[in-house]
Design a protein around this motif. Structure first.
Motif, PDB file in Angstrom:
ATOM      1  N   MET A 292      21.507 -10.904 -42.797  1.00  0.00           N
ATOM      2  CA  MET A 292      20.206 -10.289 -42.774  1.00  0.00           C
ATOM      3  C   MET A 292      19.273 -11.456 -43.218  1.00  0.00           C
ATOM      4  SD  MET A 292      20.252  -6.252 -42.983  1.00  0.00           S
ATOM      5  CE  MET A 292      21.958  -5.854 -43.766  1.00  0.00           C
ATOM      6  N   ILE A 293      19.519 -12.618 -43.347  1.00  0.00           N
ATOM      7  CA  ILE A 293      18.627 -13.751 -43.614  1.00  0.00           C
ATOM      8  C   ILE A 293      18.641 -14.871 -42.471  1.00  0.00           C
ATOM      9  CG2 ILE A 293      18.996 -13.513 -46.126  1.00  0.00           C
ATOM     10  CD1 ILE A 293      20.641 -16.301 -46.019  1.00  0.00           C
ATOM     11  N   PRO A 294      17.609 -15.506 -42.338  1.00  0.00           N
ATOM     12  CA  PRO A 294      17.570 -16.610 -41.231  1.00  0.00           C
ATOM     13  C   PRO A 294      18.838 -17.613 -41.470  1.00  0.00           C
ATOM     14  CG  PRO A 294      15.360 -16.432 -42.048  1.00  0.00           C
ATOM     15  CD  PRO A 294      16.394 -15.580 -42.997  1.00  0.00           C
ATOM     16  N   GLU A 295      19.422 -17.809 -40.039  1.00  0.00           N
ATOM     17  CA  GLU A 295      20.775 -18.584 -40.036  1.00  0.00           C
ATOM     18  C   GLU A 295      20.461 -20.102 -40.432  1.00  0.00           C
ATOM     19  OE1 GLU A 295      23.698 -17.162 -39.230  1.00  0.00           O
ATOM     20  OE2 GLU A 295      23.044 -15.143 -38.558  1.00  0.00           O
ATOM     21  N   GLY A 296      21.748 -20.649 -40.680  1.00  0.00           N
ATOM     22  CA  GLY A 296      21.727 -22.177 -40.682  1.00  0.00           C
ATOM     23  C   GLY A 296      21.642 -22.713 -42.216  1.00  0.00           C
ATOM     24  N   LEU A 297      21.208 -21.979 -43.103  1.00  0.00           N
ATOM     25  CA  LEU A 297      20.949 -22.432 -44.418  1.00  0.00           C
ATOM     26  C   LEU A 297      21.853 -23.085 -45.447  1.00  0.00           C
ATOM     27  CD1 LEU A 297      18.084 -19.827 -45.671  1.00  0.00           C
ATOM     28  CD2 LEU A 297      17.875 -21.950 -43.949  1.00  0.00           C
ATOM     29  N   GLN A 298      23.175 -22.627 -44.791  1.00  0.00           N
ATOM     30  CA  GLN A 298      24.401 -23.324 -45.564  1.00  0.00           C
ATOM     31  C   GLN A 298      24.514 -24.509 -45.159  1.00  0.00           C
ATOM     32  OE1 GLN A 298      24.453 -21.972 -42.653  1.00  0.00           O
ATOM     33  NE2 GLN A 298      26.571 -21.385 -42.074  1.00  0.00           N
ATOM     34  N   TYR A 299      23.976 -25.183 -43.986  1.00  0.00           N
ATOM     35  CA  TYR A 299      24.002 -26.595 -43.429  1.00  0.00           C
ATOM     36  C   TYR A 299      22.818 -27.393 -43.895  1.00  0.00           C
ATOM     37  CZ  TYR A 299      28.297 -25.270 -41.265  1.00  0.00           C
ATOM     38  OH  TYR A 299      29.800 -24.838 -40.989  1.00  0.00           O
ATOM     39  N   ALA A 300      21.578 -26.766 -43.909  1.00  0.00           N
ATOM     40  CA  ALA A 300      20.387 -27.540 -43.775  1.00  0.00           C
ATOM     41  C   ALA A 300      19.101 -26.850 -44.587  1.00  0.00           C
ATOM     42  CB  ALA A 300      19.960 -27.719 -42.312  1.00  0.00           C
ATOM     43  N   SER A 301      18.319 -27.455 -45.144  1.00  0.00           N
ATOM     44  CA  SER A 301      17.115 -26.990 -45.982  1.00  0.00           C
ATOM     45  C   SER A 301      16.286 -26.307 -44.641  1.00  0.00           C
ATOM     46  CB  SER A 301      16.485 -27.830 -46.528  1.00  0.00           C
ATOM     47  OG  SER A 301      15.872 -29.022 -45.688  1.00  0.00           O
ATOM     48  N   ILE A 302      15.532 -25.501 -45.223  1.00  0.00           N
ATOM     49  CA  ILE A 302      14.505 -24.921 -44.196  1.00  0.00           C
ATOM     50  C   ILE A 302      13.572 -25.930 -43.822  1.00  0.00           C
ATOM     51  CG2 ILE A 302      12.274 -23.224 -44.249  1.00  0.00           C
ATOM     52  CD1 ILE A 302      13.877 -21.348 -46.301  1.00  0.00           C
ATOM     53  N   ALA A 303      13.142 -26.877 -44.615  1.00  0.00           N
ATOM     54  CA  ALA A 303      12.350 -27.603 -44.246  1.00  0.00           C
ATOM     55  C   ALA A 303      12.628 -28.745 -43.022  1.00  0.00           C
ATOM     56  CB  ALA A 303      11.955 -28.685 -45.532  1.00  0.00           C
ATOM     57  N   SER A 304      14.087 -29.104 -43.245  1.00  0.00           N
ATOM     58  CA  SER A 304      14.577 -29.931 -42.135  1.00  0.00           C
ATOM     59  C   SER A 304      14.889 -29.279 -40.801  1.00  0.00           C
ATOM     60  CB  SER A 304      15.802 -30.349 -42.481  1.00  0.00           C
ATOM     61  OG  SER A 304      16.908 -29.364 -42.506  1.00  0.00           O
ATOM     62  N   ILE A 305      15.053 -27.989 -40.797  1.00  0.00           N
ATOM     63  CA  ILE A 305      15.136 -26.900 -39.772  1.00  0.00           C
ATOM     64  C   ILE A 305      13.822 -27.043 -39.210  1.00  0.00           C
ATOM     65  CG2 ILE A 305      15.684 -24.738 -38.566  1.00  0.00           C
ATOM     66  CD1 ILE A 305      17.892 -24.549 -41.072  1.00  0.00           C
ATOM     67  N   VAL A 306      12.672 -26.457 -39.803  1.00  0.00           N
ATOM     68  CA  VAL A 306      11.584 -26.490 -39.130  1.00  0.00           C
ATOM     69  C   VAL A 306      11.091 -27.678 -38.519  1.00  0.00           C
ATOM     70  CG1 VAL A 306       9.083 -26.008 -39.921  1.00  0.00           C
ATOM     71  CG2 VAL A 306      10.938 -24.552 -40.666  1.00  0.00           C
TER      72      VAL A 306
ATOM     73  N   VAL B  61       7.856 -20.204 -33.590  1.00  0.00           N
ATOM     74  CA  VAL B  61       9.252 -19.591 -33.942  1.00  0.00           C
ATOM     75  C   VAL B  61       9.204 -18.205 -33.788  1.00  0.00           C
ATOM     76  CG1 VAL B  61      10.969 -19.355 -35.423  1.00  0.00           C
ATOM     77  CG2 VAL B  61      10.052 -21.646 -35.181  1.00  0.00           C
ATOM     78  N   ARG B  62      10.121 -17.402 -32.895  1.00  0.00           N
ATOM     79  CA  ARG B  62      10.481 -15.838 -32.938  1.00  0.00           C
ATOM     80  C   ARG B  62      11.436 -15.712 -34.019  1.00  0.00           C
ATOM     81  NH1 ARG B  62      13.854 -12.458 -29.289  1.00  0.00           N
ATOM     82  NH2 ARG B  62      12.991 -10.588 -29.002  1.00  0.00           N
ATOM     83  N   LEU B  63      11.052 -15.246 -35.172  1.00  0.00           N
ATOM     84  CA  LEU B  63      12.013 -14.945 -36.078  1.00  0.00           C
ATOM     85  C   LEU B  63      12.416 -13.516 -36.031  1.00  0.00           C
ATOM     86  CD1 LEU B  63      12.970 -16.069 -38.863  1.00  0.00           C
ATOM     87  CD2 LEU B  63      11.007 -15.460 -39.865  1.00  0.00           C
ATOM     88  N   THR B  64      13.778 -13.120 -36.105  1.00  0.00           N
ATOM     89  CA  THR B  64      14.354 -11.796 -36.088  1.00  0.00           C
ATOM     90  C   THR B  64      14.626 -11.081 -37.509  1.00  0.00           C
ATOM     91  OG1 THR B  64      16.666 -12.296 -35.642  1.00  0.00           O
ATOM     92  CG2 THR B  64      15.108 -12.603 -33.815  1.00  0.00           C
ATOM     93  N   PHE B  65      14.497 -10.018 -37.331  1.00  0.00           N
ATOM     94  CA  PHE B  65      14.893  -9.211 -38.634  1.00  0.00           C
ATOM     95  C   PHE B  65      15.405  -7.791 -38.167  1.00  0.00           C
ATOM     96  CE2 PHE B  65      10.819  -7.228 -37.952  1.00  0.00           C
ATOM     97  CZ  PHE B  65      10.903  -6.176 -38.502  1.00  0.00           C
ATOM     98  N   ALA B  66      16.175  -7.429 -39.169  1.00  0.00           N
ATOM     99  CA  ALA B  66      16.756  -5.968 -39.047  1.00  0.00           C
ATOM    100  C   ALA B  66      16.115  -5.043 -40.006  1.00  0.00           C
ATOM    101  CB  ALA B  66      18.253  -5.947 -39.478  1.00  0.00           C
ATOM    102  N   ILE B  67      15.798  -3.758 -39.516  1.00  0.00           N
ATOM    103  CA  ILE B  67      15.370  -2.672 -40.210  1.00  0.00           C
ATOM    104  C   ILE B  67      16.158  -2.262 -41.443  1.00  0.00           C
ATOM    105  CG2 ILE B  67      14.542  -0.130 -39.920  1.00  0.00           C
ATOM    106  CD1 ILE B  67      12.725  -1.940 -38.545  1.00  0.00           C
ATOM    107  N   GLU B  68      17.474  -2.446 -41.455  1.00  0.00           N
ATOM    108  CA  GLU B  68      18.314  -2.114 -42.379  1.00  0.00           C
ATOM    109  C   GLU B  68      17.734  -2.657 -43.644  1.00  0.00           C
ATOM    110  OE1 GLU B  68      23.118  -2.627 -43.795  1.00  0.00           O
ATOM    111  OE2 GLU B  68      22.299  -3.309 -41.876  1.00  0.00           O
ATOM    112  N   MET B  69      17.097  -3.890 -43.533  1.00  0.00           N
ATOM    113  CA  MET B  69      16.672  -4.768 -44.974  1.00  0.00           C
ATOM    114  C   MET B  69      15.487  -3.870 -45.548  1.00  0.00           C
ATOM    115  SD  MET B  69      15.086  -8.616 -45.319  1.00  0.00           S
ATOM    116  CE  MET B  69      13.680  -8.334 -44.114  1.00  0.00           C
TER     117      MET B  69
END
Length: 408
Positions: free
Chosen positions: A54-68, A79-87
């Motif tokens: 339940m956090i945006p994917e990929g952060l174990q491989y890259a910084s948020i800034a580099s992905i954006v 960007v269509r950013l998805t989230f879950a109601i469980e959070m």
């Protein structure tokens, strides 16, 4: 000298003086328009954040800034950013949001801490006290910083891979789909993004729910039909608009969001109900969204006809409910020649011709975990497994053709 000092301060602190470019958005007939009255076409990519961690994917491989920056390099504008109601359920019912360190351990078991350590190495602004929602805040802030708009999407109730008819998230009253908590979660997020953190300055819209579908079991307490859809969606939209009147509200359809057929013509939804855009006090905030995954298509004409009849006719002046329609999901393998096949070529042609917005599935080169498999390889991902470069230059070049056509 005083004037020079003032000008230097202005140059270094633009975010304190100016709102994000040309927000909020509204609709005008079939168009989405910005605050200057100019037409805006959604051109973007899905960034998942609604799975088990339940956090945006990929952060174990890259910084948020580099992905954006990679999204920005394609000239995509959102960007269509998805989230879950469980959070939000955890925040409201279970003592507060979960730290990302605990979230990784819960989802990945004994390998969770190693992944968490990779995340904070690439993103040193995070630490042991950082929560999941704070990561979403950071992603939104970076998207705003780099000039990319945010479309928030409620993808699931329980955080997991989407979607199937037996995942408990299919329909109102399904195992994990508590309609009241769903509405509460939407209301919470609509309020949160307009709150004091100011990190969501480029937030322009929210999707109420991803891919309604008929559940396999009879456990759902509400009938799978348009009448139920109308009752629940209107109630949710009312709450979202009251919480945040600035954002657009995207309405998805039935059968994995492949059809909104009764909406353009205000057809009978059952029980005497009809969708009449004119009856909404926030009619200029409503947008329709559709998905399409006809990867085995052999005829573009057939695809075009189907998309039109399933919802895109709402863009026509002849529609009773003339509204913008955005193709918020479509996609194909990035590991073969799918980009040049009938399906991808057809969408690359007709969606820009219709001046319709779109969001390709998916940015992710890999997932923290998907359907029980950790570090899952995503062959449909625009990025490679390590989120360091595009997976396929040929597929990206094909996508750039669609971007350029839509920008025109």
């Amino acid at each position: 000298m005083h004037l020079l000092s003032l000008l230097l301060c202005v140059a270094t602190l633009p975010s304190l003086l100016f709102a994000f470019p040309n927000v909020p958005f509204k609709t005008s007939k079939r168009w989405i328009v910005d605050s200057t009255g100019a037409n805006f076409t959604y051109i973007g990519v899905n960034w998942p954040g609604a799975a088990d961690v339940m956090i945006p994917e990929g952060l174990q491989y890259a910084s948020i800034a580099s992905i954006v920056s990679k999204v920005k390099s394609l000239k995509m504008n959102h960007v269509r950013l998805t989230f879950a109601i469980e959070m939000i359920d955890d925040i409201k019912d279970n003592g507060g949001d979960v730290t990302i360190q605990k979230a990784f351990t819960k989802a990945l078991g004994n390998k969770g801490d190693a992944v968490y350590q990779q995340v904070i190495k690439n993103n040193p602004q995070f630490n042991a006290s950082t929560t999941r929602l704070q990561v979403f805040d950071a992603v939104a802030a970076e998207l705003s910083k780099q000039g990319v708009y945010v479309h928030l999407d409620n993808h699931m109730s329980k955080g997991a891979w989407c979607c199937s008819t037996n995942d408990g998230n299919a329909w109102f009253g399904d195992k994990y789909f508590n309609a009241d908590k769903w509405k509460r979660g939407l209301q919470f997020m609509a309020d949160h993004v307009s709150g004091p953190s100011k990190s969501w300055t480029s937030m322009v819209s929210i999707g109420l729910r991803n891919e309604f579908r008929k559940p396999d079991t009879a456990g759902s307490s509400q009938a799978y039909n348009w009448q139920t859809w109308y009752t629940q969606m209107v109630a949710a939209a009312d709450l979202v608009n009251a919480a945040n009147p600035n954002i657009l509200i995207f309405l998805s359809g039935l059968d994995f969001d492949t059809t909104l057929s009764p909406i353009p013509g205000a057809g009978d939804l059952g029980g005497g109900k009809k969708f009449q855009k004119s009856s909404f006090k926030y009619a200029d905030k409503l947008v329709l969204e559709l998905h399409n995954y006809q990867n085995s298509a052999t005829s573009c004409d057939s695809m075009k006809s189907g998309l039109y009849n399933n919802g895109f006719k709402a863009q026509d002046a002849s529609a009773v409910n003339q509204m913008p329609v955005v193709l918020t999901e479509f996609g194909y393998s990035q590991t073969d020649t799918s980009f040049s096949g009938v399906y991808a070529s057809c969408l690359r042609k007709i969606i820009p011709e219709w001046d319709a917005g779109w969001t390709i599935w998916v940015l992710s080169g890999s997932y923290y975990i998907r359907s029980g498999t950790q570090d899952f390889e995503e062959s449909w991902g625009l990025l490679n497994h390590q989120w360091s470069d595009w997976r396929s230059t040929n597929a990206i070049n094909g996508l750039k053709q669609m971007i350029d056509a839509s920008l025109k």
